[in-house]
Design an enzyme around this catalytic site. Structure first.
Site, short mmCIF file in Angstrom:
data_model
loop_
_atom_site.label_atom_id
_atom_site.label_comp_id
_atom_site.label_asym_id
_atom_site.label_seq_id
_atom_site.Cartn_x
_atom_site.Cartn_y
_atom_site.Cartn_z
N PRO A 2 29.67 69.33 16.63
CA PRO A 2 30.02 69.02 18.02
C PRO A 2 29.79 67.55 18.33
O PRO A 2 28.83 66.95 17.84
CB PRO A 2 29.05 69.88 18.83
CG PRO A 2 28.29 70.71 17.88
CD PRO A 2 28.51 70.19 16.51
N GLU A 3 30.65 66.98 19.14
CA GLU A 3 30.47 65.59 19.55
C GLU A 3 29.79 65.57 20.92
O GLU A 3 29.58 66.61 21.55
CB GLU A 3 31.82 64.87 19.56
CG GLU A 3 32.54 65.09 18.23
CD GLU A 3 33.33 63.91 17.71
OE1 GLU A 3 33.24 62.82 18.27
OE2 GLU A 3 34.04 64.11 16.69
N LYS A 52 23.83 63.55 20.78
CA LYS A 52 23.90 64.91 20.25
C LYS A 52 22.58 65.67 20.41
O LYS A 52 22.43 66.78 19.91
CB LYS A 52 24.32 64.88 18.78
CG LYS A 52 25.72 64.28 18.61
CD LYS A 52 26.13 64.21 17.17
CE LYS A 52 27.52 63.57 17.07
NZ LYS A 52 28.01 63.56 15.69
N ARG A 129 14.76 56.26 19.97
CA ARG A 129 15.36 56.02 18.64
C ARG A 129 16.88 56.12 18.69
O ARG A 129 17.55 55.77 17.73
CB ARG A 129 14.85 57.07 17.64
CG ARG A 129 13.44 56.82 17.15
CD ARG A 129 13.13 57.65 15.91
NE ARG A 129 13.16 59.09 16.14
CZ ARG A 129 12.12 59.81 16.58
NH1 ARG A 129 10.97 59.22 16.81
NH2 ARG A 129 12.23 61.11 16.76
N ASN A 170 33.05 62.32 14.33
CA ASN A 170 34.18 61.90 13.50
C ASN A 170 35.49 61.77 14.27
O ASN A 170 36.32 60.91 13.96
CB ASN A 170 34.35 62.89 12.34
CG ASN A 170 34.89 62.22 11.11
OD1 ASN A 170 35.13 61.00 11.11
ND2 ASN A 170 35.10 62.97 10.05
N ARG A 266 31.68 61.49 5.04
CA ARG A 266 32.59 62.01 6.07
C ARG A 266 33.96 61.36 5.90
O ARG A 266 34.05 60.22 5.44
CB ARG A 266 32.05 61.72 7.48
CG ARG A 266 30.65 62.25 7.76
CD ARG A 266 30.57 63.78 7.78
NE ARG A 266 31.40 64.37 8.80
CZ ARG A 266 31.05 64.51 10.09
NH1 ARG A 266 29.86 64.11 10.49
NH2 ARG A 266 31.87 65.06 10.96
#
Ligand code: ZN
Length: 284
Positions: A2-3, A52, A129, A170, A266
Protein backbone atom coordinates in the site's frame (compact mmCIF):
# COMPACT_ATOMS: atom_id res chain seq x y z
CA UNK A 1 2.51 -2.70 -0.98
CA UNK A 2 0.00 0.00 0.00
CA UNK A 3 1.14 3.54 -0.69
CA UNK A 4 0.69 6.53 1.62
CA UNK A 5 -2.79 7.47 0.45
CA UNK A 6 -4.07 4.04 1.59
CA UNK A 7 -2.70 4.58 5.11
CA UNK A 8 -4.27 8.03 5.36
CA UNK A 9 -7.62 6.59 4.28
CA UNK A 10 -7.23 3.86 6.85
CA UNK A 11 -6.46 6.37 9.62
CA UNK A 12 -9.55 8.33 8.67
CA UNK A 13 -11.75 5.20 8.60
CA UNK A 14 -10.48 4.02 12.01
CA UNK A 15 -11.11 7.46 13.52
CA UNK A 16 -14.63 7.61 12.09
CA UNK A 17 -15.46 4.06 13.24
CA UNK A 18 -13.99 4.17 16.76
CA UNK A 19 -12.77 7.69 17.65
CA UNK A 20 -13.80 8.65 21.19
CA UNK A 21 -15.22 5.20 22.05
CA UNK A 22 -14.12 2.59 24.54
CA UNK A 23 -13.21 -0.45 22.45
CA UNK A 24 -12.54 -4.14 22.90
CA UNK A 25 -9.00 -5.02 21.85
CA UNK A 26 -7.97 -8.60 21.23
CA UNK A 27 -5.39 -10.65 19.38
CA UNK A 28 -7.22 -13.79 18.20
CA UNK A 29 -4.01 -15.11 16.63
CA UNK A 30 -2.08 -14.38 19.83
CA UNK A 31 0.98 -12.48 18.64
CA UNK A 32 -0.29 -9.18 20.06
CA UNK A 33 -1.88 -10.73 23.17
CA UNK A 34 0.15 -8.72 25.74
CA UNK A 35 -0.52 -5.38 24.06
CA UNK A 36 -4.18 -6.23 23.56
CA UNK A 37 -4.60 -7.12 27.25
CA UNK A 38 -3.17 -3.73 28.27
CA UNK A 39 -5.43 -1.78 25.90
CA UNK A 40 -8.68 -3.74 26.16
CA UNK A 41 -11.51 -1.43 27.25
CA UNK A 42 -9.53 1.79 26.66
CA UNK A 43 -10.81 4.77 24.67
CA UNK A 44 -9.48 4.87 21.12
CA UNK A 45 -8.82 8.59 20.57
CA UNK A 46 -7.96 8.66 16.88
CA UNK A 47 -5.59 7.30 14.24
CA UNK A 48 -3.05 9.05 12.04
CA UNK A 49 -0.65 8.11 9.29
CA UNK A 50 2.89 9.26 8.69
CA UNK A 51 3.90 7.90 5.31
CA UNK A 52 3.39 4.15 5.53
CA UNK A 53 3.39 4.15 9.35
CA UNK A 54 0.04 4.09 11.12
CA UNK A 55 -0.45 5.12 14.74
CA UNK A 56 -3.69 4.35 16.59
CA UNK A 57 -3.84 6.54 19.69
CA UNK A 58 -5.40 5.39 22.94
CA UNK A 59 -6.04 7.19 26.23
CA UNK A 60 -2.93 7.79 28.32
CA UNK A 61 -0.83 8.65 25.24
CA UNK A 62 -0.40 5.02 24.25
CA UNK A 63 -0.17 4.09 20.59
CA UNK A 64 -0.45 0.98 18.48
CA UNK A 65 2.17 1.31 15.76
CA UNK A 66 1.23 -0.58 12.59
CA UNK A 67 3.21 -1.10 9.40
CA UNK A 68 1.38 -3.23 6.85
CA UNK A 69 4.49 -4.26 4.91
CA UNK A 70 3.99 -6.08 1.62
CA UNK A 71 0.95 -8.21 2.40
CA UNK A 72 -0.69 -6.73 5.49
CA UNK A 73 -4.34 -5.67 5.52
CA UNK A 74 -6.39 -3.71 8.03
CA UNK A 75 -10.07 -4.04 7.16
CA UNK A 76 -12.51 -1.66 8.87
CA UNK A 77 -16.18 -2.69 9.02
CA UNK A 78 -18.69 -0.08 10.12
CA UNK A 79 -22.42 -0.19 10.72
CA UNK A 80 -22.66 -3.95 11.22
CA UNK A 81 -25.45 -5.60 13.23
CA UNK A 82 -23.03 -7.61 15.36
CA UNK A 83 -19.31 -8.31 15.54
CA UNK A 84 -18.67 -11.75 13.98
CA UNK A 85 -16.16 -14.32 15.22
CA UNK A 86 -12.70 -13.70 13.77
CA UNK A 87 -11.65 -15.73 10.72
CA UNK A 88 -8.03 -16.70 10.07
CA UNK A 89 -4.89 -15.20 11.60
CA UNK A 90 -6.14 -11.90 12.99
CA UNK A 91 -3.22 -10.23 14.79
CA UNK A 92 -5.26 -7.34 16.18
CA UNK A 93 -8.98 -6.83 16.41
CA UNK A 94 -10.62 -3.57 17.45
CA UNK A 95 -14.32 -3.93 18.18
CA UNK A 96 -17.19 -1.85 19.47
CA UNK A 97 -20.52 -3.57 20.12
CA UNK A 98 -23.81 -2.05 19.06
CA UNK A 99 -25.10 0.36 21.68
CA UNK A 100 -26.78 3.70 22.30
CA UNK A 101 -24.09 5.51 20.26
CA UNK A 102 -24.74 3.47 17.12
CA UNK A 103 -24.33 0.13 15.36
CA UNK A 104 -21.38 -2.19 15.94
CA UNK A 105 -18.00 -1.81 14.21
CA UNK A 106 -14.83 -3.88 14.04
CA UNK A 107 -11.45 -3.82 12.36
CA UNK A 108 -9.13 -6.78 11.72
CA UNK A 109 -5.39 -6.52 11.13
CA UNK A 110 -3.69 -9.40 9.31
CA UNK A 111 -0.23 -10.04 7.91
CA UNK A 112 1.35 -6.77 9.09
CA UNK A 113 5.12 -6.60 9.62
CA UNK A 114 4.69 -4.33 12.66
CA UNK A 115 1.98 -4.25 15.31
CA UNK A 116 3.37 -2.92 18.59
CA UNK A 117 2.20 -1.01 21.63
CA UNK A 118 4.47 2.05 21.91
CA UNK A 119 4.81 5.19 24.03
CA UNK A 120 4.55 8.74 22.73
CA UNK A 121 8.37 8.99 22.82
CA UNK A 122 8.71 5.81 20.75
CA UNK A 123 6.17 7.11 18.26
CA UNK A 124 8.05 10.40 18.00
CA UNK A 125 11.27 8.52 17.32
CA UNK A 126 9.67 6.65 14.40
CA UNK A 127 8.34 9.93 13.01
CA UNK A 128 11.73 11.61 13.40
CA UNK A 129 13.34 8.90 11.27
CA UNK A 130 10.78 9.41 8.48
CA UNK A 131 11.02 11.91 5.67
CA UNK A 132 8.26 14.47 5.07
CA UNK A 133 4.88 13.05 4.06
CA UNK A 134 3.23 14.97 1.19
CA UNK A 135 -0.18 14.21 2.70
CA UNK A 136 0.55 15.98 5.96
CA UNK A 137 -0.09 19.72 6.08
CA UNK A 138 2.90 20.13 8.43
CA UNK A 139 5.33 18.46 6.00
CA UNK A 140 8.52 20.29 5.05
CA UNK A 141 9.68 19.42 1.51
CA UNK A 142 13.02 21.11 2.30
CA UNK A 143 13.95 18.14 4.51
CA UNK A 144 13.65 15.80 1.54
CA UNK A 145 15.51 18.22 -0.70
CA UNK A 146 18.46 18.31 1.74
CA UNK A 147 18.87 14.55 1.24
CA UNK A 148 18.22 14.52 -2.50
CA UNK A 149 20.60 17.32 -3.45
CA UNK A 150 23.48 15.71 -1.55
CA UNK A 151 23.02 12.24 -2.99
CA UNK A 152 24.53 10.58 -6.05
CA UNK A 153 21.91 7.85 -5.77
CA UNK A 154 19.27 7.65 -8.51
CA UNK A 155 16.23 9.83 -7.96
CA UNK A 156 14.19 6.66 -8.54
CA UNK A 157 15.76 5.13 -5.41
CA UNK A 158 15.61 8.32 -3.33
CA UNK A 159 11.87 8.79 -3.89
CA UNK A 160 11.21 5.31 -2.44
CA UNK A 161 13.53 5.77 0.55
CA UNK A 162 11.13 6.42 3.44
CA UNK A 163 13.83 8.36 5.32
CA UNK A 164 13.91 10.82 2.41
CA UNK A 165 10.21 10.97 1.63
CA UNK A 166 7.41 9.19 3.51
CA UNK A 167 4.53 7.46 1.75
CA UNK A 168 5.72 7.19 -1.85
CA UNK A 169 5.67 3.65 -3.23
CA UNK A 170 6.32 2.15 -6.63
CA UNK A 171 3.27 3.58 -8.41
CA UNK A 172 3.68 7.20 -7.34
CA UNK A 173 7.43 6.96 -7.97
CA UNK A 174 7.03 5.75 -11.55
CA UNK A 175 4.30 8.24 -12.36
CA UNK A 176 5.94 11.26 -10.74
CA UNK A 177 9.15 10.67 -12.70
CA UNK A 178 7.20 10.33 -15.93
CA UNK A 179 5.17 13.48 -15.32
CA UNK A 180 8.40 15.42 -14.73
CA UNK A 181 10.27 13.79 -17.63
CA UNK A 182 13.02 12.48 -15.37
CA UNK A 183 14.94 9.29 -16.09
CA UNK A 184 14.72 7.09 -12.96
CA UNK A 185 18.50 6.65 -12.77
CA UNK A 186 19.33 10.35 -12.82
CA UNK A 187 21.43 11.20 -9.72
CA UNK A 188 19.57 13.20 -7.06
CA UNK A 189 22.40 15.74 -6.90
CA UNK A 190 21.78 16.83 -10.51
CA UNK A 191 18.25 18.08 -9.83
CA UNK A 192 17.51 21.76 -9.31
CA UNK A 193 15.55 22.97 -6.30
CA UNK A 194 12.85 24.40 -8.58
CA UNK A 195 12.38 20.94 -10.14
CA UNK A 196 12.02 19.38 -6.72
CA UNK A 197 9.50 22.00 -5.57
CA UNK A 198 7.40 21.37 -8.70
CA UNK A 199 7.56 17.60 -8.12
CA UNK A 200 6.59 17.99 -4.49
CA UNK A 201 3.61 20.22 -5.32
CA UNK A 202 2.49 17.69 -7.92
CA UNK A 203 2.84 14.82 -5.45
CA UNK A 204 0.77 16.68 -2.83
CA UNK A 205 -2.03 17.05 -5.38
CA UNK A 206 -1.82 13.50 -6.78
CA UNK A 207 -1.74 11.85 -3.36
CA UNK A 208 -4.57 13.99 -1.97
CA UNK A 209 -6.63 12.85 -4.96
CA UNK A 210 -5.67 9.25 -4.07
CA UNK A 211 -7.00 9.74 -0.52
CA UNK A 212 -10.33 10.97 -1.93
CA UNK A 213 -10.80 8.26 -4.54
CA UNK A 214 -8.88 5.30 -3.10
CA UNK A 215 -7.02 4.78 -6.39
CA UNK A 216 -4.00 6.23 -8.11
CA UNK A 217 -4.83 8.27 -11.22
CA UNK A 218 -1.97 10.21 -12.71
CA UNK A 219 -2.85 10.89 -16.35
CA UNK A 220 -3.63 14.45 -17.39
CA UNK A 221 -7.10 15.25 -18.80
CA UNK A 222 -5.86 14.87 -22.40
CA UNK A 223 -4.64 11.30 -21.71
CA UNK A 224 -7.72 9.76 -20.12
CA UNK A 225 -9.35 6.80 -21.93
CA UNK A 226 -12.25 9.08 -22.95
CA UNK A 227 -9.98 11.81 -24.34
CA UNK A 228 -7.81 9.30 -26.23
CA UNK A 229 -10.61 6.97 -27.29
CA UNK A 230 -8.79 3.98 -25.77
CA UNK A 231 -9.76 1.14 -23.46
CA UNK A 232 -9.63 1.87 -19.72
CA UNK A 233 -6.73 0.22 -17.91
CA UNK A 234 -7.31 -3.20 -16.40
CA UNK A 235 -5.12 -3.76 -13.37
CA UNK A 236 -5.82 -4.73 -9.80
CA UNK A 237 -4.19 -1.48 -8.66
CA UNK A 238 -6.88 0.48 -10.51
CA UNK A 239 -6.37 3.98 -11.80
CA UNK A 240 -5.12 5.45 -15.06
CA UNK A 241 -1.35 5.71 -15.23
CA UNK A 242 1.38 6.52 -17.77
CA UNK A 243 4.01 3.85 -17.16
CA UNK A 244 3.44 1.79 -14.00
CA UNK A 245 3.06 -1.89 -15.03
CA UNK A 246 2.65 -0.85 -18.67
CA UNK A 247 5.81 -2.61 -19.87
CA UNK A 248 5.71 -3.26 -23.61
CA UNK A 249 2.68 -1.05 -24.19
CA UNK A 250 2.87 2.24 -26.09
CA UNK A 251 3.49 5.47 -24.15
CA UNK A 252 0.29 7.55 -24.00
CA UNK A 253 2.28 10.66 -24.94
CA UNK A 254 4.81 9.59 -27.62
CA UNK A 255 3.87 6.02 -28.56
CA UNK A 256 7.25 4.47 -27.74
CA UNK A 257 7.22 1.17 -25.83
CA UNK A 258 7.27 1.53 -22.04
CA UNK A 259 10.38 -0.06 -20.50
CA UNK A 260 11.15 -1.75 -17.19
CA UNK A 261 14.24 -2.63 -15.16
CA UNK A 262 14.94 -3.57 -11.57
CA UNK A 263 16.39 -1.15 -9.04
CA UNK A 264 17.01 -2.21 -5.43
CA UNK A 265 14.64 -5.15 -5.82
CA UNK A 266 11.68 -3.20 -7.21
CA UNK A 267 10.66 -2.62 -10.82
CA UNK A 268 11.15 0.72 -12.50
CA UNK A 269 8.92 1.72 -15.41
CA UNK A 270 9.69 4.56 -17.81
CA UNK A 271 9.48 5.84 -21.37
CA UNK A 272 12.91 6.25 -22.93
CA UNK A 273 11.78 9.09 -25.21
CA UNK A 274 9.79 11.12 -22.66
CA UNK A 275 12.38 10.42 -19.93
CA UNK A 276 15.77 10.54 -21.67
CA UNK A 277 18.99 9.51 -19.96
CA UNK A 278 20.46 12.47 -18.09
CA UNK A 279 23.87 13.63 -19.35
CA UNK A 280 25.83 15.95 -17.13
CA UNK A 281 27.22 19.02 -18.87
CA UNK A 282 30.45 18.59 -16.91
CA UNK A 283 31.02 15.22 -18.59
CA UNK A 284 29.81 16.70 -21.88
ZN1 ZN B 1 6.81 8.63 -24.17
Amino acid sequence: MPEGHTLHRLARDLTVAFGGSAVAISSPQGRFADGAAQLDGSVLEDAEAWGKQLFVRFGGDRFVHVHLGLIGTFAVHRDVDAVPDPVGAVRLRIARPAGPTGPAAYADLRGAITCALVTAAERDAVVARSGPDPLRPDADPGRAWDRIRRSRKPIGALLMDQRVLAGVGNVYRAELLFRHRLHPLRPGSTLRVSQWQTMWDDLVELMADGVLTGRIDTVRPEHTPEAMGREARRDDHGGEVYVYRRTGQPCHVCGRTVRTAELEGRNLFWCSRCQPVFRSRAVG
